[in-house]
Scaffold this active site. Structure first.
Site, PDB file in Angstrom:
ATOM      1  N   LYS A 172       9.186  -9.159   3.348  1.00  0.00           N
ATOM      2  CA  LYS A 172       9.754  -8.084   4.184  1.00  0.00           C
ATOM      3  C   LYS A 172       8.633  -7.075   4.452  1.00  0.00           C
ATOM      4  O   LYS A 172       8.346  -6.211   3.634  1.00  0.00           O
ATOM      5  CB  LYS A 172      10.910  -7.409   3.434  1.00  0.00           C
ATOM      6  CG  LYS A 172      11.957  -6.749   4.276  1.00  0.00           C
ATOM      7  CD  LYS A 172      11.460  -5.691   5.230  1.00  0.00           C
ATOM      8  CE  LYS A 172      11.392  -4.303   4.648  1.00  0.00           C
ATOM      9  NZ  LYS A 172      10.768  -3.333   5.606  1.00  0.00           N
ATOM     10  N   GLU A 209       1.225  13.205  -2.512  1.00  0.00           N
ATOM     11  CA  GLU A 209       0.404  12.271  -1.733  1.00  0.00           C
ATOM     12  C   GLU A 209       0.577  12.587  -0.248  1.00  0.00           C
ATOM     13  O   GLU A 209       1.693  12.552   0.268  1.00  0.00           O
ATOM     14  CB  GLU A 209       0.863  10.845  -2.025  1.00  0.00           C
ATOM     15  CG  GLU A 209      -0.010   9.817  -1.353  1.00  0.00           C
ATOM     16  CD  GLU A 209       0.469   8.393  -1.595  1.00  0.00           C
ATOM     17  OE1 GLU A 209       1.693   8.157  -1.512  1.00  0.00           O
ATOM     18  OE2 GLU A 209      -0.376   7.531  -1.855  1.00  0.00           O
ATOM     19  N   GLY A 254       4.320   0.357  -2.095  1.00  0.00           N
ATOM     20  CA  GLY A 254       4.845   1.400  -1.225  1.00  0.00           C
ATOM     21  C   GLY A 254       4.866   2.724  -1.958  1.00  0.00           C
ATOM     22  O   GLY A 254       4.127   2.924  -2.928  1.00  0.00           O
ATOM     23  N   SER A 255       5.746   3.593  -1.534  1.00  0.00           N
ATOM     24  CA  SER A 255       5.755   4.951  -2.084  1.00  0.00           C
ATOM     25  C   SER A 255       6.426   5.000  -3.457  1.00  0.00           C
ATOM     26  O   SER A 255       7.282   4.163  -3.782  1.00  0.00           O
ATOM     27  CB  SER A 255       6.503   5.874  -1.125  1.00  0.00           C
ATOM     28  OG  SER A 255       7.829   5.429  -0.993  1.00  0.00           O
ATOM     29  N   THR A 256       6.071   6.001  -4.214  1.00  0.00           N
ATOM     30  CA  THR A 256       6.698   6.207  -5.524  1.00  0.00           C
ATOM     31  C   THR A 256       8.191   6.487  -5.342  1.00  0.00           C
ATOM     32  O   THR A 256       9.022   6.046  -6.139  1.00  0.00           O
ATOM     33  CB  THR A 256       5.974   7.367  -6.248  1.00  0.00           C
ATOM     34  OG1 THR A 256       4.626   6.937  -6.493  1.00  0.00           O
ATOM     35  CG2 THR A 256       6.634   7.721  -7.563  1.00  0.00           C
ATOM     36  N   GLU A 257       8.520   7.181  -4.268  1.00  0.00           N
ATOM     37  CA  GLU A 257       9.931   7.511  -3.994  1.00  0.00           C
ATOM     38  C   GLU A 257      10.769   6.225  -3.872  1.00  0.00           C
ATOM     39  O   GLU A 257      11.818   6.087  -4.508  1.00  0.00           O
ATOM     40  CB  GLU A 257       9.945   8.287  -2.671  1.00  0.00           C
ATOM     41  CG  GLU A 257      11.243   8.885  -2.269  1.00  0.00           C
ATOM     42  CD  GLU A 257      11.127   9.423  -0.832  1.00  0.00           C
ATOM     43  OE1 GLU A 257      10.003   9.567  -0.306  1.00  0.00           O
ATOM     44  OE2 GLU A 257      12.205   9.663  -0.253  1.00  0.00           O
TER      45      GLU A 257
HETATM   46  P1  NAD Z   1       7.509   3.069   1.751  1.00  0.00           P
HETATM   47  O1  NAD Z   1       7.786   3.166   0.302  1.00  0.00           O
HETATM   48  O2  NAD Z   1       8.184   4.003   2.655  1.00  0.00           O
HETATM   49  O3  NAD Z   1       7.865   1.611   2.295  1.00  0.00           O
HETATM   50  C1  NAD Z   1       7.310   0.459   1.711  1.00  0.00           C
HETATM   51  C2  NAD Z   1       8.219  -0.722   1.998  1.00  0.00           C
HETATM   52  O4  NAD Z   1       9.462  -0.514   1.331  1.00  0.00           O
HETATM   53  C3  NAD Z   1       8.563  -0.910   3.476  1.00  0.00           C
HETATM   54  O5  NAD Z   1       8.576  -2.284   3.765  1.00  0.00           O
HETATM   55  C4  NAD Z   1       9.951  -0.318   3.572  1.00  0.00           C
HETATM   56  O6  NAD Z   1      10.705  -0.851   4.625  1.00  0.00           O
HETATM   57  C5  NAD Z   1      10.543  -0.727   2.235  1.00  0.00           C
HETATM   58  N1  NAD Z   1      11.683   0.072   1.776  1.00  0.00           N
HETATM   59  C6  NAD Z   1      11.983   1.358   2.088  1.00  0.00           C
HETATM   60  N2  NAD Z   1      13.138   1.720   1.491  1.00  0.00           N
HETATM   61  C7  NAD Z   1      13.575   0.656   0.782  1.00  0.00           C
HETATM   62  C8  NAD Z   1      14.700   0.412  -0.055  1.00  0.00           C
HETATM   63  N3  NAD Z   1      15.625   1.342  -0.285  1.00  0.00           N
HETATM   64  N4  NAD Z   1      14.820  -0.798  -0.640  1.00  0.00           N
HETATM   65  C9  NAD Z   1      13.897  -1.761  -0.439  1.00  0.00           C
HETATM   66  N5  NAD Z   1      12.821  -1.599   0.366  1.00  0.00           N
HETATM   67  C10 NAD Z   1      12.643  -0.392   0.962  1.00  0.00           C
HETATM   68  O7  NAD Z   1       5.914   3.141   1.873  1.00  0.00           O
HETATM   69  P2  NAD Z   1       5.061   3.219   3.210  1.00  0.00           P
HETATM   70  O8  NAD Z   1       5.278   4.570   3.772  1.00  0.00           O
HETATM   71  O9  NAD Z   1       5.283   2.008   4.037  1.00  0.00           O
HETATM   72  O10 NAD Z   1       3.577   3.098   2.622  1.00  0.00           O
HETATM   73  C11 NAD Z   1       2.872   4.158   2.123  1.00  0.00           C
HETATM   74  C12 NAD Z   1       2.979   4.214   0.611  1.00  0.00           C
HETATM   75  O11 NAD Z   1       2.519   2.989   0.032  1.00  0.00           O
HETATM   76  C13 NAD Z   1       2.101   5.284   0.009  1.00  0.00           C
HETATM   77  O12 NAD Z   1       2.818   5.975  -0.969  1.00  0.00           O
HETATM   78  C14 NAD Z   1       0.969   4.504  -0.615  1.00  0.00           C
HETATM   79  O13 NAD Z   1       0.313   5.144  -1.678  1.00  0.00           O
HETATM   80  C15 NAD Z   1       1.648   3.272  -1.056  1.00  0.00           C
HETATM   81  N6  NAD Z   1       0.673   2.196  -1.268  1.00  0.00           N
HETATM   82  C16 NAD Z   1       0.354   1.846  -2.547  1.00  0.00           C
HETATM   83  C17 NAD Z   1      -0.600   0.856  -2.788  1.00  0.00           C
HETATM   84  C18 NAD Z   1      -0.964   0.453  -4.193  1.00  0.00           C
HETATM   85  O14 NAD Z   1      -1.568  -0.601  -4.355  1.00  0.00           O
HETATM   86  N7  NAD Z   1      -0.628   1.219  -5.200  1.00  0.00           N
HETATM   87  C19 NAD Z   1      -1.213   0.221  -1.707  1.00  0.00           C
HETATM   88  C20 NAD Z   1      -0.858   0.612  -0.416  1.00  0.00           C
HETATM   89  C21 NAD Z   1       0.099   1.594  -0.211  1.00  0.00           C
END
Ligand code: NAD
Length: 500
Positions: free
Chosen positions: A200, A404, A253-256
């Site tokens: 996804k 961040e 993805g995000s910590t949130e």
């Molecule tokens: P995001 O957390 O908003 O989204 C990431 C993914 O999660 C997307 O595919 C999104 O559709 C999905 N998602 C969102 N809500 C969801 C839910 N309730 N259930 C399941 N999936 C859900 O992150 P973003 O804005 O796409 O990316 C930026 C973030 O990613 C930043 O915080 C960055 O630091 C982090 N990141 C971390 C690394 C690492 O290796 N630690 C690498 C790249 C990016």
């Protein structure tokens, strides 16, 4: 200053054909199908429409998980010999290389990053993931064990062995900053281990995921081994994360959202790897070679317009070199030319969206209102463009120092002693990465040991390779990717103990 840009059509036939090919489908089992519900993706530099994408939901999640479960046990995949899996992964890497220009154009158009970043860093790094894990596919071994059990029937022996087995169906959920690389970092080890996957990708940047999965099919991947669902996180992402047929969620993805996934995964106690956000420090010691550290630290924050999880967004510089460093960093930031990612003159492209640029602006404006001084940049240039920005005179409690930003913004703070800088560097909920800039061996090792982060670089920043474990501690995540350790995320060890 504001940027007005003309559209940049791709040059490769592959990217052109792909974009002209109509609404994009999902892949479930062997079937590509365009869904009635759709959403749109745009070029963030120009606002030009790129493609309509299928908007999958819970029904598609059910079907894709069922296809992945069937493939997991099917003879084509479960019965594939390790050497054949190795060859398949290697072939995927070869196909990525063969289509690198087209993939780079799509990545640049969809995400905004420069063509050079995609072509010479991220797309080759994606192929490297498949090659690294191709090599490991033939090296997954258990142990034979003689247990200290003395109560077996007389004349019998106890022996045991372990079997590393694929964990099952994996939901791979990826972010928008480095789309193809983030997907490859999950697909390559998962397939190496013999798992099946539902991918996804992020809704903002799904295009290269579609092409990657097409190339995987071309390489000969059996039907159902990789399924692709485009759509929104709170819809199809949530459905996958809660699905009882999914054994593991591999998330970046995000910590949130990572915190939400803890809850989503609890039903069947899914295994989780969480690669989350960061607020990484870069520490410049008094003896650092400024001719290397100024451009190195600048790359560490401004590469990919700061949309890098490990971006060096807090810079601590020894007071004796602070002013010279700030002058150099501000000059580096000001020198960078912003433009369309496909324009060869551009050093940086736009952020992924106008909303992301507005978010970055809120952090900088908020800091300014609280007394921070902007010594370079500090301007929303219209649309998705935000100027590379250096801020000084911040306080540790400001939002721009704690949260961040995920944009081209960094703050420089002076320090006087190693103890003070360690306390400042560790004063964060995150623990993803850090860099130390010094020519002194003792400083390098002592600071590397004292910093609470998954990776510490010395005299470099954002150096990645599949051999190097990559993971976060504290609120930056659980588990690591890359390396042999990354493979173990996708295996579970069964113990077989017998009396013979
Ligand atoms: P995001 O957390 O908003 O989204 C990431 C993914 O999660 C997307 O595919 C999104 O559709 C999905 N998602 C969102 N809500 C969801 C839910 N309730 N259930 C399941 N999936 C859900 O992150 P973003 O804005 O796409 O990316 C930026 C973030 O990613 C930043 O915080 C960055 O630091 C982090 N990141 C971390 C690394 C690492 O290796 N630690 C690498 C790249 C990016």
């Amino acid at each position: 200053m504001s940027l007005t840009l003309r559209p940049h059509p791709p040059k490769t036939d592959g990217a052109r054909r792909f974009l002209e090919g109509g609404a994009k489908p999902v892949l479930i089992g062997a079937e590509w199908s365009v869904l009635e519900q759709q959403f749109e993706t745009w070029d963030p530099a120009t606002g030009q429409h790129l493609a309509s994408l299928s908007r999958a939901g819970a029904a598609e999640a059910d079907a894709a998980v069922a296809a992945a479960q069937a493939a997991l046990e099917g003879p084509d995949w479960a019965g594939m010999l390790p050497a054949a899996r190795q060859a398949l992964l290697w072939k995927i890497a070869d196909l990525i290389d063969a289509h690198a220009e087209e993939l780079s154009e799509l990545e640049s158009l969809d995400q905004g990053k420069t063509y050079a970043t995609a072509r010479f860093a991220e797309i080759p790094a994606s192929a490297a993931q498949f090659r690294y894990y191709a090599g490991l596919a033939t090296k997954i071994h258990g142990q034979t064990i003689t247990p200290s059990i003395g109560y077996a029937p007389k004349g019998k022996q106890v022996m045991a062995y372990t079997r590393p087995e694929p964990i099952g169906v994996v939901a791979a959920i990826t972010p928008w900053n480095s789309p193809m690389l983030m997907a490859s970092m999950k697909l390559a080890p998962a397939l190496c281990a013999g798992c099946t996957v539902v991918l996804k990708p992020a809704e903002e940047t799904s295009l290269t995921a579609i092409r990657l999965v097409e190339l995987m099919q071309e390489a000969g991947l059996p039907a159902g081994v990789v399924n692709l669902l485009t759509g929104h996180g709170h819809e199809v992402g949530d459905a996958l994360a809660k699905h009882p047929g999914v054994a593991k969620v591999a998330f970046t993805g995000s910590t949130e959202v990572g915190r939400i996934l803890l809850n989503s995964a609890r039903g069947n106690l899914k295994k989780l790897t969480l690669e989350l956000g960061g607020k990484s420090p870069a520490i410049v010691m008094p003896d650092a070679d400024l001719s290397l550290s100024v451009p190195g630290v600048a790359r560490g924050i401004f590469a990919n317009s700061g949309q890098v999880c490990v971006a060096g967004s807090r810079i601590y510089v020894h007071r004796s070199v602070h002013d010279r460093f700030c002058e150099g960093l501000a000059a580096e930031a000001t020198r960078l030319k912003l433009g369309h990612g496909l324009d060869p003159e551009s050093d940086l492209g736009p952020l992924v969206s106008e909303a992301q640029a507005a978010r970055v602006a809120r952090y900088v404006d908020g800091g300014r209102a609280e007394g921070a001084e902007v010594i370079a940049g500090g301007a929303h240039l219209g649309g998705a463009f935000y100027a590379p920005t250096v801020v000084t005179h911040t306080r540790p409690d400001m939002a721009l120092m704690r949260e961040e930003i995920f944009g081209p913004v960094t703050a420089v703070t002076p320090f006087d002693s190693p103890e003070e800088v360690l306390a400042l560097a560790n004063d964060t909920e995150y623990g993803l990465a850090a860099s130390v800039w010094t020519q002194d061996l003792s400083s390098a090792h002592r600071l590397a040991a004292g910093i609470r982060a998954g990776t510490v670089w010395v005299n470099c920043h954002s150096y990645f390779s599949p051999e190097l474990p990559k993971g976060g501690i504290k609120a930056s995540g659980w588990g690591v990717e890359n390396n042999l350790a990354g493979l173990s995320n996708y295996l579970e060890e069964k113990t077989v103990c017998m009396v013979i």
